[in-house]
Write a protein that holds these residues in place. Structure first.
Motif, PDB file in Angstrom:
ATOM      1  N   LEU A 272       0.835  -1.205   0.000  1.00 54.43           N
ATOM      2  CA  LEU A 272       0.000   0.000   0.000  1.00 54.43           C
ATOM      3  C   LEU A 272       0.871   1.256   0.000  1.00 54.43           C
ATOM      4  CD1 LEU A 272      -2.832  -0.935   2.531  1.00 54.43           C
ATOM      5  CD2 LEU A 272      -3.107  -0.522   0.083  1.00 54.43           C
ATOM      6  N   ALA A 273       1.925   1.232   0.824  1.00 51.44           N
ATOM      7  CA  ALA A 273       2.818   2.393   0.882  1.00 51.44           C
ATOM      8  C   ALA A 273       3.558   2.585  -0.438  1.00 51.44           C
ATOM      9  CB  ALA A 273       3.811   2.221   2.029  1.00 51.44           C
ATOM     10  N   ASP A 274       4.046   1.488  -1.012  1.00 53.06           N
ATOM     11  CA  ASP A 274       4.776   1.576  -2.278  1.00 53.06           C
ATOM     12  C   ASP A 274       3.892   2.090  -3.420  1.00 53.06           C
ATOM     13  OD1 ASP A 274       7.024   0.639  -1.042  1.00 53.06           O
ATOM     14  OD2 ASP A 274       6.871  -1.413  -1.812  1.00 53.06           O
TER      15      ASP A 274
ATOM     16  N   ALA B 244       1.171  -4.848  12.921  1.00 53.74           N
ATOM     17  CA  ALA B 244       0.617  -3.804  12.052  1.00 53.74           C
ATOM     18  C   ALA B 244       1.200  -2.441  12.401  1.00 53.74           C
ATOM     19  CB  ALA B 244      -0.904  -3.786  12.168  1.00 53.74           C
ATOM     20  N   HIS B 245       1.253  -2.119  13.700  1.00 50.41           N
ATOM     21  CA  HIS B 245       1.810  -0.828  14.104  1.00 50.41           C
ATOM     22  C   HIS B 245       3.279  -0.717  13.689  1.00 50.41           C
ATOM     23  CE1 HIS B 245      -1.768   0.276  16.221  1.00 50.41           C
ATOM     24  NE2 HIS B 245      -1.628  -0.606  17.183  1.00 50.41           N
ATOM     25  N   SER B 246       4.046  -1.785  13.906  1.00 45.14           N
ATOM     26  CA  SER B 246       5.467  -1.759  13.575  1.00 45.14           C
ATOM     27  C   SER B 246       5.681  -1.596  12.080  1.00 45.14           C
ATOM     28  CB  SER B 246       6.143  -3.051  14.069  1.00 45.14           C
ATOM     29  OG  SER B 246       6.014  -3.192  15.467  1.00 45.14           O
ATOM     30  N   ALA B 247       4.866  -2.274  11.273  1.00 47.01           N
ATOM     31  CA  ALA B 247       4.974  -2.145   9.820  1.00 47.01           C
ATOM     32  C   ALA B 247       4.665  -0.721   9.374  1.00 47.01           C
ATOM     33  CB  ALA B 247       4.042  -3.142   9.130  1.00 47.01           C
ATOM     34  N   CYS B 248       3.678  -0.086  10.018  1.00 43.21           N
ATOM     35  CA  CYS B 248       3.376   1.311   9.697  1.00 43.21           C
ATOM     36  C   CYS B 248       4.595   2.200   9.920  1.00 43.21           C
ATOM     37  CB  CYS B 248       2.230   1.818  10.571  1.00 43.21           C
ATOM     38  SG  CYS B 248       0.614   1.195  10.110  1.00 43.21           S
ATOM     39  N   LEU B 249       5.274   1.986  11.025  1.00 47.34           N
ATOM     40  CA  LEU B 249       6.451   2.793  11.335  1.00 47.34           C
ATOM     41  C   LEU B 249       7.545   2.593  10.290  1.00 47.34           C
ATOM     42  CD1 LEU B 249       6.636   2.212  15.202  1.00 47.34           C
ATOM     43  CD2 LEU B 249       5.735   4.209  13.999  1.00 47.34           C
ATOM     44  N   ARG B 250       7.702   1.357   9.833  1.00 45.02           N
ATOM     45  CA  ARG B 250       8.755   1.072   8.848  1.00 45.02           C
ATOM     46  C   ARG B 250       8.443   1.647   7.471  1.00 45.02           C
ATOM     47  NH1 ARG B 250       9.173  -3.713  11.915  1.00 45.02           N
ATOM     48  NH2 ARG B 250       7.525  -4.762  10.744  1.00 45.02           N
ATOM     49  N   HIS B 251       7.154   1.753   7.149  1.00 39.74           N
ATOM     50  CA  HIS B 251       6.795   2.133   5.787  1.00 39.74           C
ATOM     51  C   HIS B 251       6.142   3.511   5.694  1.00 39.74           C
ATOM     52  CE1 HIS B 251       8.015  -1.834   4.648  1.00 39.74           C
ATOM     53  NE2 HIS B 251       7.121  -2.374   5.441  1.00 39.74           N
ATOM     54  N   GLY B 252       6.246   4.285   6.773  1.00 43.35           N
ATOM     55  CA  GLY B 252       5.792   5.667   6.716  1.00 43.35           C
ATOM     56  C   GLY B 252       4.290   5.847   6.688  1.00 43.35           C
ATOM     57  N   LEU B 253       3.552   4.901   7.236  1.00 40.09           N
ATOM     58  CA  LEU B 253       2.102   5.023   7.316  1.00 40.09           C
ATOM     59  C   LEU B 253       1.706   5.528   8.706  1.00 40.09           C
ATOM     60  CD1 LEU B 253       1.055   1.699   5.544  1.00 40.09           C
ATOM     61  CD2 LEU B 253       1.210   3.989   4.554  1.00 40.09           C
ATOM     62  N   ARG B 254       0.539   6.156   8.788  1.00 36.57           N
ATOM     63  CA  ARG B 254       0.107   6.744  10.056  1.00 36.57           C
ATOM     64  C   ARG B 254      -0.612   5.701  10.897  1.00 36.57           C
ATOM     65  NH1 ARG B 254      -4.272  10.469  11.480  1.00 36.57           N
ATOM     66  NH2 ARG B 254      -3.636  11.640  13.319  1.00 36.57           N
ATOM     67  N   ALA B 255      -0.056   5.424  12.061  1.00 38.94           N
ATOM     68  CA  ALA B 255      -0.627   4.421  12.963  1.00 38.94           C
ATOM     69  C   ALA B 255      -1.500   5.093  14.009  1.00 38.94           C
ATOM     70  CB  ALA B 255       0.491   3.635  13.652  1.00 38.94           C
ATOM     71  N   GLN B 256      -2.658   4.479  14.270  1.00 33.70           N
ATOM     72  CA  GLN B 256      -3.540   4.930  15.339  1.00 33.70           C
ATOM     73  C   GLN B 256      -3.834   3.729  16.236  1.00 33.70           C
ATOM     74  OE1 GLN B 256      -6.813   6.851  13.081  1.00 33.70           O
ATOM     75  NE2 GLN B 256      -5.912   8.796  13.698  1.00 33.70           N
TER      76      GLN B 256
ATOM     77  N   LYS C 261       7.166   5.692  19.409  1.00 34.09           N
ATOM     78  CA  LYS C 261       7.506   5.930  17.998  1.00 34.09           C
ATOM     79  C   LYS C 261       6.269   6.308  17.181  1.00 34.09           C
ATOM     80  CE  LYS C 261      11.657   3.044  17.849  1.00 34.09           C
ATOM     81  NZ  LYS C 261      12.282   1.810  17.300  1.00 34.09           N
ATOM     82  N   ILE C 262       5.125   5.729  17.541  1.00 36.74           N
ATOM     83  CA  ILE C 262       3.877   6.115  16.869  1.00 36.74           C
ATOM     84  C   ILE C 262       3.650   7.617  17.026  1.00 36.74           C
ATOM     85  CG2 ILE C 262       1.352   5.957  17.032  1.00 36.74           C
ATOM     86  CD1 ILE C 262       1.703   2.963  17.580  1.00 36.74           C
TER      87      ILE C 262
END
Length: 370
Positions: free
Chosen positions: A141-143, A162-174, A195-196
């Protein structure tokens, strides 16, 4: 923090947890709002409670206000902010749920969310392959240029993956928590929570810091996860568990439910398979299934779009399949050495095969056949 009467009154409502619920908004409307509720006479409040079938709740307004004074001090100490259902930054989809909290606490960034929202939930006892599938979907999705809010519950297993993947790929985690925001549970996830916030995400809760932690809190939390999302992806779950209750809650809100399929003998996927079999959830094997189920329009500026158009079916794809069949899991550098396909072309072809459901991406830029 501006500790005016309005803020104090809204905090006081959260201390009476049953009343911090949009189902009881008619009560407050009869009083002229939450502030009016605290200004009504005791006799009028007793009558209104009877009219609204709230005879099992004792209206201890003075006590709630007193406790709210202490709560405001804790909120200032821990940099916790407040958001009411009438505020513009209240999660827009949750606002339309009948049992949405009237007041939310949050840390971090909570802005009017006009972007896409998807929740990812699953078992706390997630497998490495289940976590890898979450990683792959979010990376794709990020790519492709999508930047959805990705919502989960900061629990062990699929949530934290899921949260960790968001951090790695620049997505906004809630992350939606089942307790006050003065702490993080489970404690080992505090680093991820920090980090979130650092990366512009949000921690949310309907619970004040003074609220005791009960197992039922986390079931209540699940409705917020479901309500904030336009779709919920059950990544890995047995038949019983919090992820399944979240999926059922999402269904009651008319949200789209999606699920990864698994082998019939794998108990970690019996819940996912059941949701698919009962036509509750759409089957998701790759990111294109998500885009199709949610009617997310392709982004014309996404790099993968033009690249895939430039590389129709070719003998190089057969070579990649043959190499992975013979050599097993390989990272992209190993595949380059074995196939002699230029790295840039190889990356594009691997993404194309991922979207077609032929290969799966694993941590460390490794690939294997599905």
């Amino acid at each position: 923090m501006n500790n005016d009467n309005s803020t104090l009154n809204r905090v006081a409502i959260t201390i009476a947890p049953r009343l911090n619920n949009a189902l009881y908004s008619p009560l407050f409307q009869q009083c002229g709002g939450i502030t009016g509720f605290f200004q009504e006479s005791d006799n009028n409040i007793e009558l209104l409670f009877k009219e609204n079938n709230l005879t099992n709740i004792q209206p201890e307004r003075s006590l709630w206000l007193q406790q709210a004074e202490e709560e405001l001090k804790n909120m200032e100490k821990h940099r916790i902010q407040l958001c009411g259902i009438e505020d513009t930054n209240y999660p827009r989809l949750l606002k339309h749920c009948a049992d949405a909290p009237l007041v939310l606490f949050y840390k971090g960034t909570l802005e009017p969310d006009e972007v896409k929202n998807i929740a990812i939930v699953g078992t706390r006892k997630a497998t490495d392959s289940g976590k890898a599938r979450v990683e792959n979907i979010l990376q794709q999705l990020a790519d492709m240029g999508y930047r959805p809010n990705v919502i989960s519950g900061l629990a062990y297993g699929i949530d934290i993956a899921a949260h960790s993947a968001c951090l790695r790929h620049g997505l906004r985690a809630q992350a939606v928590l089942g307790h006050g925001l003065h702490m993080i549970y489970p404690a080992p996830h505090k680093n991820i929570a920090d980090k979130i916030l650092e990366q512009g995400g949000t921690l949310l809760s309907e619970f004040p810091t003074c609220a005791p932690i009960h197992p039922t809190n986390f079931l209540q939390r699940n409705r917020i996860v479901a309500g904030m999302s336009e779709a919920i992806l059950v990544a890995e779950s047995p038949v019983k568990g919090g992820a399944m209750s979240t999926a059922r809650q999402a269904l009651s809100y008319s949200r789209d439910v999606l699920a990864f399929p698994g082998r019939p003998e794998d108990t970690n996927y019996t819940g996912c398979n059941m949701l698919i079999k009962q036509n509750i959830a759409a089957l998701v094997e790759n990111v294109s299934d998500i885009l199709k189920a949610l009617n997310w329009e392709p982004l014309p500026t996404a790099p993968y779009q033009t690249s895939l158009d430039l590389f129709p079916e070719s003998s190089d794809e057969d070579l990649i399949r043959q190499t992975l069949t013979e050599a097993g899991e390989q990272n992209i550098d190993q595949l380059h050495q074995l196939t002699r396909i230029p790295v840039h072309d190889l990356a594009v072809l691997l993404l194309k095969l991922e979207l077609e459901g032929t290969v799966t991406r694993l941590p460390g830029k490794c690939y294997s056949l599905i």
